[in-house]
Motif scaffolding. Structure first.
Motif, short mmCIF file in Angstrom:
data_model
loop_
_atom_site.label_atom_id
_atom_site.label_comp_id
_atom_site.label_asym_id
_atom_site.label_seq_id
_atom_site.Cartn_x
_atom_site.Cartn_y
_atom_site.Cartn_z
N GLY A 4 4.66 83.49 33.12
CA GLY A 4 4.53 83.35 34.55
C GLY A 4 3.26 83.96 35.09
N THR A 6 0.34 83.43 38.63
CA THR A 6 0.26 82.91 40.00
C THR A 6 -0.64 81.67 40.03
OG1 THR A 6 -1.69 84.18 40.63
CG2 THR A 6 0.48 85.26 40.88
N ARG A 7 -0.53 80.92 41.09
CA ARG A 7 -1.37 79.73 41.23
C ARG A 7 -2.85 80.09 41.26
NH1 ARG A 7 2.21 76.03 45.37
NH2 ARG A 7 3.87 75.71 43.87
N HIS A 28 1.40 70.58 43.73
CA HIS A 28 2.14 71.84 43.86
C HIS A 28 3.27 71.95 42.82
CE1 HIS A 28 4.75 69.27 46.35
NE2 HIS A 28 5.70 70.16 46.11
N LYS A 29 3.90 70.82 42.49
CA LYS A 29 4.97 70.86 41.47
C LYS A 29 4.39 71.10 40.09
CE LYS A 29 8.75 68.17 43.38
NZ LYS A 29 9.65 67.02 43.13
N GLN A 31 1.61 72.56 39.34
CA GLN A 31 1.17 73.96 39.32
C GLN A 31 2.35 74.90 39.08
OE1 GLN A 31 -0.71 74.01 43.21
NE2 GLN A 31 -2.71 74.35 42.27
N ARG A 32 3.43 74.67 39.79
CA ARG A 32 4.61 75.53 39.66
C ARG A 32 5.14 75.52 38.24
NH1 ARG A 32 10.39 74.49 41.08
NH2 ARG A 32 11.32 76.54 41.30
N TRP A 33 5.27 74.32 37.65
CA TRP A 33 5.80 74.20 36.30
C TRP A 33 4.89 74.88 35.29
CZ3 TRP A 33 6.41 68.26 37.17
CH2 TRP A 33 7.51 68.02 38.02
N CYS A 35 2.52 77.23 35.85
CA CYS A 35 2.45 78.68 36.08
C CYS A 35 3.65 79.40 35.49
CB CYS A 35 2.33 78.99 37.58
SG CYS A 35 0.70 78.64 38.26
N ALA A 36 4.82 78.78 35.56
CA ALA A 36 6.03 79.40 35.02
C ALA A 36 5.96 79.54 33.50
CB ALA A 36 7.26 78.58 35.41
N ALA A 108 8.39 67.81 33.81
CA ALA A 108 8.40 69.27 33.89
C ALA A 108 8.60 69.86 32.50
CB ALA A 108 9.49 69.76 34.84
N LEU A 143 13.29 77.65 36.50
CA LEU A 143 12.82 76.71 37.54
C LEU A 143 13.96 75.93 38.16
CD1 LEU A 143 9.68 75.34 35.65
CD2 LEU A 143 9.65 76.66 37.79
#
Length: 150
Positions: A4, A6-7, A28-29, A31-33, A35-36, A108, A143
């Motif tokens: 994990g 951050t963006r 944004h999705k 990036q989220r996937w 970054c995790a 994802a 997630l």
């Protein structure tokens, strides 16, 4: 490795050679996937391609003459992860249908999988596979997504 970031720690280039799934993959999705799944700052290019391009890349770089769901080209693991993730849209779509999953959820999973490869994880041997699958499961359930190994 702690997963994990951050963006702000992710430089992302998102490319669509095959645009049919563009609406399923807003920046944004993705990036989220990613970054995790990442444990270090990263420069990642995600390219969504047609099956012909996916097949050519798999053939040219892995000597396997078929389109595969995700190819990871990892160039550097530290201090910054640098990689290209190439996903074949048709393969992803077919696999999602076979698994009974929304296409975005399968993307994802494959992006998490590719991000782990980009950091040096592999699944060639049983012990490596078990470790990588456990990481994938933890990231995806974190997630709020389906655990692909349950």
């Amino acid at each position: 490795m702690s997963q994990g970031i951050t963006r702000a720690d992710l430089s992302l280039s998102l490319q669509f050679a095959d645009a049919r799934h563009r609406a399923l993959l807003p920046r944004h999705k993705v990036q989220r996937w990613l970054c995790a799944a990442l444990g270090a700052p990263a420069e990642i290019t995600v390219r969504i391609v047609g099956d012909d391009e996916g097949r050519a890349l798999n053939r040219d770089f892995r000597s396997k003459d078929y389109a595969t769901n995700v190819l990871t080209f990892d160039y550097q693991h530290e201090p910054v992860v640098v990689a290209d993730l190439v996903l074949a849209a048709g393969v992803v779509e077919r696999e999602a249908a076979e698994l009974g999953l929304p296409v975005a959820d399968h993307y994802a999973h494959l992006l998490v999988h590719g991000a782990l490869h980009a950091q040096g994880h592999d699944h060639e041997h049983d012990d490596e596979a078990a470790e990588m699958e456990a990481l994938e499961s933890a990231v995806l359930t974190g997630l709020g997504l389906h655990d692909p190994y349950r």
